[in-house]
Design a protein around this motif. Structure first.
Motif, PDB file in Angstrom:
ATOM      1  N   ASP A   1      -6.297   1.647  -7.541  1.00  0.00           N
ATOM      2  CA  ASP A   1      -6.816   2.674  -6.647  1.00  0.00           C
ATOM      3  C   ASP A   1      -8.073   2.117  -6.002  1.00  0.00           C
ATOM      4  OD1 ASP A   1      -7.744   4.835  -5.279  1.00  0.00           O
ATOM      5  OD2 ASP A   1      -7.829   6.183  -7.014  1.00  0.00           O
ATOM      6  N   PRO A   2      -7.990   1.648  -4.750  1.00  0.00           N
ATOM      7  CA  PRO A   2      -9.173   1.090  -4.087  1.00  0.00           C
ATOM      8  C   PRO A   2     -10.297   2.116  -3.905  1.00  0.00           C
ATOM      9  CG  PRO A   2      -7.175   0.491  -2.893  1.00  0.00           C
ATOM     10  CD  PRO A   2      -6.784   1.515  -3.919  1.00  0.00           C
ATOM     11  N   ALA A   3      -9.963   3.392  -3.895  1.00  0.00           N
ATOM     12  CA  ALA A   3     -10.987   4.425  -3.722  1.00  0.00           C
ATOM     13  C   ALA A   3     -11.910   4.522  -4.924  1.00  0.00           C
ATOM     14  CB  ALA A   3     -10.328   5.778  -3.465  1.00  0.00           C
TER      15      ALA A   3
ATOM     16  N   ARG B   1      -9.668  10.645  -9.138  1.00  0.00           N
ATOM     17  CA  ARG B   1     -10.106  10.904  -7.765  1.00  0.00           C
ATOM     18  C   ARG B   1     -10.704  12.310  -7.651  1.00  0.00           C
ATOM     19  NH1 ARG B   1      -6.071   8.497  -3.087  1.00  0.00           N
ATOM     20  NH2 ARG B   1      -6.414   6.303  -3.574  1.00  0.00           N
TER      21      ARG B   1
ATOM     22  N   ASP C   1      -6.785  10.187   0.954  1.00  0.00           N
ATOM     23  CA  ASP C   1      -6.825   9.388   2.190  1.00  0.00           C
ATOM     24  C   ASP C   1      -6.542   7.897   1.969  1.00  0.00           C
ATOM     25  OD1 ASP C   1      -7.539  11.751   3.413  1.00  0.00           O
ATOM     26  OD2 ASP C   1      -9.685  11.326   3.307  1.00  0.00           O
ATOM     27  N   VAL C   2      -7.091   7.332   0.909  1.00  0.00           N
ATOM     28  CA  VAL C   2      -6.936   5.899   0.658  1.00  0.00           C
ATOM     29  C   VAL C   2      -5.648   5.668  -0.125  1.00  0.00           C
ATOM     30  CG1 VAL C   2      -7.968   3.871  -0.440  1.00  0.00           C
ATOM     31  CG2 VAL C   2      -9.439   5.599   0.626  1.00  0.00           C
TER      32      VAL C   2
ATOM     33  N   GLN D   1       0.868  -1.178   0.000  1.00  0.00           N
ATOM     34  CA  GLN D   1       0.000   0.000   0.000  1.00  0.00           C
ATOM     35  C   GLN D   1       0.908   1.233   0.000  1.00  0.00           C
ATOM     36  OE1 GLN D   1      -3.434  -0.560   0.048  1.00  0.00           O
ATOM     37  NE2 GLN D   1      -2.830  -2.694  -0.057  1.00  0.00           N
TER      38      GLN D   1
ATOM     39  N   THR E   1      -2.625   0.619  -4.229  1.00  0.00           N
ATOM     40  CA  THR E   1      -2.112  -0.740  -4.018  1.00  0.00           C
ATOM     41  C   THR E   1      -1.298  -1.167  -5.232  1.00  0.00           C
ATOM     42  OG1 THR E   1      -4.089  -1.280  -2.738  1.00  0.00           O
ATOM     43  CG2 THR E   1      -2.754  -3.129  -3.519  1.00  0.00           C
TER      44      THR E   1
ATOM     45  N   LEU F   1     -12.836  12.790  -4.420  1.00  0.00           N
ATOM     46  CA  LEU F   1     -12.118  11.984  -3.429  1.00  0.00           C
ATOM     47  C   LEU F   1     -10.746  12.588  -3.150  1.00  0.00           C
ATOM     48  CD1 LEU F   1     -12.926   8.475  -4.936  1.00  0.00           C
ATOM     49  CD2 LEU F   1     -14.063   9.591  -3.016  1.00  0.00           C
TER      50      LEU F   1
ATOM     51  N   ARG G   1       1.452   5.601  -0.599  1.00  0.00           N
ATOM     52  CA  ARG G   1       0.938   6.972  -0.680  1.00  0.00           C
ATOM     53  C   ARG G   1       1.961   7.804  -1.445  1.00  0.00           C
ATOM     54  NH1 ARG G   1      -3.350   7.477   2.731  1.00  0.00           N
ATOM     55  NH2 ARG G   1      -3.379   6.102   4.533  1.00  0.00           N
TER      56      ARG G   1
END
Length: 159
Positions: free
Chosen positions: A129-131, A104, A112-113, A59, A116, A109, A61
């Protein structure tokens, strides 16, 4: 006075172009009529396989720094994985991130998320992008570009 109109394109070339168009339309229509499936995609193959095994996953950022660098951190530990300096050869990573960040932003969005990055048993590398649910199979962009992301997956964290 009579003007003779001559066709500047040879008749054989026109016939060949017509045959190409007719062939393309025939193949496309045949694929639709006979419901031929599209070329398999790695994600579809993994799903049919019962979800291929993940070899490694991280994960991540990404944050812009004031000097134009992109800081990559491991979301689980908060430690720096890599710093992509401005004007470096990290253009592919920046391009992918720009597209995902735009998606996003359009959906309202924030960051924050974490994203991966997954290496699969079949050797495929996926950036997700899980978001938003958006995913990019990185193998299709060439080995050098794939290696840029693979380095983020295998990089040791800074202390």
């Amino acid at each position: 006075m009579s003007h003779v109109h001559q066709n500047p394109i040879p008749e054989g070339a026109l016939t060949l172009m017509g045959l190409i168009v007719v062939t393309a339309l025939t193949v496309t229509t045949g694929a639709r009529v006979f419901q031929l499936p599209p070329a398999a995609q790695p994600a579809a193959i993994r799903a049919a396989d019962g979800g291929s095994v993940r070899i490694s996953e991280r994960q991540l950022r990404f944050a812009d720094r004031a000097d134009g660098a992109v800081v990559v951190t491991d979301a689980a530990t908060g430690r720096t994985v890599a710093i992509q300096p401005p004007n470096s050869n990290s253009g592919f990573i920046r391009g992918v991130l720009r597209g995902f960040a735009r998606d996003r932003h359009l959906r309202g969005l924030g960051p924050d998320v974490p994203f991966t990055l997954t290496l699969w048993r079949d050797g495929q590398l996926t950036f997700t992008d899980p978001a938003t649910g958006r995913a990019a199979e990185l193998g299709g962009f060439g080995e050098t570009n794939r290696a840029a992301f693979l380095a983020l997956l295998t990089a040791k964290e800074a202390k």
